[in-house]
Design a protein around this motif. Structure first.
Motif, short mmCIF file in Angstrom:
data_model
loop_
_atom_site.label_atom_id
_atom_site.label_comp_id
_atom_site.label_asym_id
_atom_site.label_seq_id
_atom_site.Cartn_x
_atom_site.Cartn_y
_atom_site.Cartn_z
N THR A 295 0.70 -1.23 0.01
CA THR A 295 -0.09 0.17 0.11
C THR A 295 0.92 1.27 -0.17
OG1 THR A 295 -0.22 -0.16 2.51
CG2 THR A 295 -2.15 -0.94 1.04
N GLY A 296 0.44 2.15 -0.88
CA GLY A 296 1.07 3.36 -0.70
C GLY A 296 2.37 3.44 -1.86
N THR A 297 2.59 2.37 -2.45
CA THR A 297 3.48 2.81 -3.47
C THR A 297 3.07 2.66 -4.71
OG1 THR A 297 3.75 0.11 -3.65
CG2 THR A 297 4.93 1.17 -1.70
N LEU A 298 3.89 2.89 -5.58
CA LEU A 298 3.32 2.99 -7.23
C LEU A 298 2.94 1.47 -7.62
CD1 LEU A 298 5.91 5.18 -8.95
CD2 LEU A 298 3.53 5.46 -8.80
N VAL A 299 3.64 0.54 -7.21
CA VAL A 299 3.12 -0.72 -7.66
C VAL A 299 2.07 -1.22 -6.81
CG1 VAL A 299 3.95 -3.30 -7.32
CG2 VAL A 299 5.59 -1.63 -8.06
#
Length: 839
Positions: free
Chosen positions: A481-485
């Protein structure tokens, strides 16, 4: 509040009577008693008492306005203010100024005396109450005795009397005392008490939030602390960002978007550009909530800003470059921001996605080139940049061969780990169309590597195994969560499901906490009047010469929550007042702004207003009005709350603007009446001052007539009065002066221009050893335009050798100030120093 005063007084009295338990470090006489004691006369004419008190308060202010502030300046200012308090004991503004200088002097006796006097005028002043309590406790030498004193004050019955604001700050002091003694448990207990007693006390909320976050392994509780901290100080630009980061990390994307937006708005109002990383985080949060176009617009706004600066810089370096060529230039974004744009744009139509990816590739190549030109070994940094570029190319479907070249180059610079090599091998096989080989390569890595898991999910989707792909995307979206991926996987999963992915329980709980922040807070940066407003109004719009020039300032809390008044905010305790004075027949006069301390309250309650009066005659305005009492003047005052300072690069001046929750206000013009002077008016004054006792009105007219004589003596050709009337006027003024009491004489000498015809008046006072007249005459030496003439003045020379330490300290300060003026004058002649900013 009467009970509060009784509790306060009884507590301080108890401490004072505890003899052996008190500190024994004050055996010597306090410095407040500078020099020999002397009787302090007062006039039966209270109006003149008040007027002289204002002049003395201005002297004190002037001395502390000139850097560097010296010990002599503080001592002399304190003496002037002690005299002013004696003359006008009911003037609360002078009482506040006296306390400010007493605190600056660090003389406990002076502070206690000034605080006690202030509380006699303003018994509800919480700041003064708190200061008196803390000073009383600080008299104990041992930490255990101080702790016991605080705990007595914080007993339930005393808390009820003192109120939550004072109790909270006492609990904070106790907590910090426990921390200094090493007792972390009791520190935690009392910092928590402080936070609970007054959630608007920003300092306690900041310290407590930091402490408890390190001891609570609960992300929801951590967010709750950050929400409380944000509400305690809406002017802290760092808290919304920290809160947004926590929300992003746990998938509360809508709330993160809100907090990142608030953070960016706060920074812009504070005249700080939001960082590229902050804009990248904001764009990711917007994209996560389905606002991809808005996210790209946020990044494009930064692109346009950078283009403007880039083109301006390039144009100045290449004057011959055509406007068309300049307009075609585009500044490269940072790799981080360019990567975020490329990933978000991958959901757009193909041309836009390709352009964004190409721009990101160019950004990385530029960064790699800069690293190559670095004089230091940058092999690892270049290898990392090449791998990031290769990963982006493979993820977004660029040419796999180009990515393979970057991976091989990176491996030459810094050997890849087996895991990294296998990951890139699998992705390259995937993009080359070898799905089975790619699956065999990536599958063993998925438990250890998110990128490998993403590659496998994309392969499964391409093979039509949609349920398996969805499960894999769900795992990535939850674990990253919270990452581009993670966000990209969330969108792919939602596309497969045809429905939005519901938030986790943690994200939902965090969102509920953020929703307790009123929506109005989001609008405060752009419209601070929704939160705080202030007005400035003249107490009287039309006044006479030498009268007080008073304005009334009102500050209002327009919210449903309390707001602290402190250096940290949200209501900053310093207010800026800028005066524009226009003397009839002269150019507008504008010296430096006045900084006024409004911290007489600990906080403003919900929808509460707080008003106070300021006499501008205690500032440089009073000095200028004394120089031009006949002509008439108009005064306009502009105020700025929560101000910030910046540089005006064009004029090289410091400019002041409202910061967060700050605003501007301007008062209606104040008119100071002039005098129509002729022989008949002068004759009337001469006749009126024949009485045995001089009144305030008569003294005013004497000062005005003396001003006329001073002007006429400088320009006899255009003299206002006839020679005969002028001579009679001088005789009448001198005779009336000797019928004045000491205070009336001192005031007259404090406002009238020193002239040869009235030299005998000050000489008489000096001959009598009148300390007040001596100090007034000394400080007015600075009005002489020639520093050398001041340094050679007989009074200054003799005062430097005076046995009266008060007079000597003032003389030493005047000598130092005059030498500084002389040095500045010499430097200006050599072009090395700016012109003076004040009179």
């Amino acid at each position: 509040m009467k009970y509060v005063g009784k509790t306060l007084g009884m507590f301080v009295l108890t401490l004072s009577c505890m003899g052996g338990a008190m500190a024994q470090s004050t055996d010597t006489a306090p410095e407040a008693a500078i020099g020999e004691s002397s009787p302090k006369p007062r006039s039966t004419d209270q109006r003149t008492n008040n007027r002289l008190a204002i002049e003395l308060a201005r002297y004190a202010t002037d001395m502390l306005a000139v850097p560097p502030i010296s010990v002599e300046a503080i001592k002399s200012s304190l003496v002037f203010l002690e005299e002013a308090v004696h003359l006008a004991p009911e003037d609360i503004e002078i009482a506040y100024r006296s306390l400010e200088v007493a605190v600056l002097s660090e003389q406990e006796e002076a502070i206690q005396s000034a605080t006690a006097h202030l509380l006699s005028l303003a018994p509800n002043d919480q700041v003064a109450q708190l200061r008196l309590l803390v000073m009383a406790i600080d008299q104990f030498q041992l930490a255990a005795e101080r702790i016991r004193s605080y705990e007595i004050l914080l007993q339930p019955e005393n808390r009820a009397a003192l109120g939550p604001a004072i109790s909270s700050r006492l609990a904070f002091q106790l907590a910090m005392l426990y921390r200094r003694t090493g007792d972390q448990d009791l520190f935690g207990k009392w910092i928590g008490e402080s936070m609970t007693l007054d959630p608007s006390f920003a300092e306690a909320m900041a310290v407590g939030s930091g402490y408890f976050q390190t001891r609570v392994d609960d992300p929801v509780a951590s967010v709750e602390l950050l929400v409380s901290l944000l509400m305690a100080d809406l002017t802290d630009t760092s808290t919304p960002t920290v809160l947004a980061n926590a929300l992003m990390q746990h998938g509360a994307y809508e709330s993160a978007d809100r907090m990142y937006t608030l953070s960016a708005a706060d920074l812009i109002v504070s005249e700080q550009a939001p960082s590229n990383n902050l804009l990248a985080d904001l764009a990711m949060a917007q994209w996560a909530t389905g606002k991809g176009e808005e996210a790209l617009t946020s990044i494009q706004a930064r692109q346009l800003e950078m283009n403007k600066m880039y083109r301006s810089m390039t144009g100045s370096q290449n004057p011959g470059m055509s406007p068309l060529d300049l307009a075609l230039l585009e500044a490269p974004l940072t790799p981080t921001l360019a990567t975020v744009r490329a990933v978000i744009a991958s959901d757009s139509e193909s041309d836009a996605a390709a352009d964004a990816l190409a721009a990101a590739e160019e950004s990385y190549l530029n960064a790699i080139k800069i690293l190559e030109n670095s004089p230091n070994d940058s092999s690892k940094e270049r290898a990392a940049a090449k791998l990031e570029l290769a990963w982006l190319q493979l993820w977004l479907g660029a040419d796999a061969e180009h990515a393979a070249v970057q991976v091989a180059s990176a491996n030459e610079l810094s050997q890849l780990s087996e895991l990294a090599q296998a990951r890139f091998d699998g992705w390259i096989l995937f993009r080359q169309g070898h799905l089975q080989d790619a699956t065999s390569t990536l599958e063993p890595l998925v438990e250890r590597d998110t990128s490998a898991s993403l590659g496998l999910a994309m392969i499964l989707e391409e093979q039509g195994h949609l349920q398996d792909a969805a499960e894999r995307y769900l795992s990535i979206a939850r674990d990253s969560t919270g990452t581009l991926v993670g966000i990209w996987s969330k969108h792919r999963l939602e596309d497969l499901l045809g429905a939005p992915l519901p938030p986790s329980e943690t994200a939902a709980a965090m969102t509920a906490l953020v929703n307790t922040i009123p929506r109005g807070v989001d609008r405060y940066p752009a419209d601070p009047s929704r939160a705080v407003s202030f007005t400035i109004a003249p107490v009287s719009e039309n006044i006479q010469a030498y009268d007080p020039v008073q304005i009334e300032v009102e500050i209002s809390n327009n919210t449903s929550m309390p707001m602290a008044i402190s250096p940290e905010g949200p209501l900053r305790k310093l207010l800026l007042l800028q005066s524009d004075l226009r003397v009839t027949g002269s150019k507008p006069i504008r010296y430096g702004p006045v900084i006024y301390d409004i911290g007489k309250r600990l906080r403003l309650g919900p929808y509460e207003s707080y008003s106070f009066q300021v006499d501008m005659r205690m500032t440089w305005v009073g000095r200028v009005l004394n120089l031009f009492p006949l002509e008439g003047s108009s005064l306009i005052i502009r105020g700025i709350s929560n101000f910030i300072a910046g540089n005006n690069t064009s004029s090289k001046n410091t400019v002041f603007t409202p910061g967060l929750l700050g605003s501007e206000a301007t008062c209606e013009p104040i008119r100071i009446d002039g005098i129509r002077v002729d022989d008949d008016w002068a004759a009337g004054v001469i006749l009126s001052v024949q009485s045995a006792q001089i009144t305030a009105d008569q003294l005013t007219n004497m000062a005005l007539l003396a001003a006329v004589i001073a002007n006429d003596s400088q320009d006899r050709i255009n003299a206002t009065l006839s020679e005969e009337v002028r001579e009679h006027s001088i005789e009448a003024i001198i005779a009336a002066f000797h019928r004045c009491d000491d205070i009336q004489q001192a005031w007259f000498l404090s406002v009238v221009k020193p002239t040869e015809r009235f030299r005998s008046l000050s000489e008489d006072g000096l001959a009598d050893g009148n300390r007040l007249i001596t100090m007034i005459t000394l400080i007015r030496l600075l009005e002489i335009g020639d520093p050398l003439q001041v340094l050679e003045n007989g009074l200054l020379i003799s005062s430097l050798r005076s046995s009266d330490q008060t007079v000597k300290a003032l003389a030493e300060w005047i000598e130092r100030r005059t030498q500084q003026m002389l040095e500045d004058e010499l430097n200006r002649e050599q072009g090395d120093a700016p012109a003076p900013s004040g009179p």
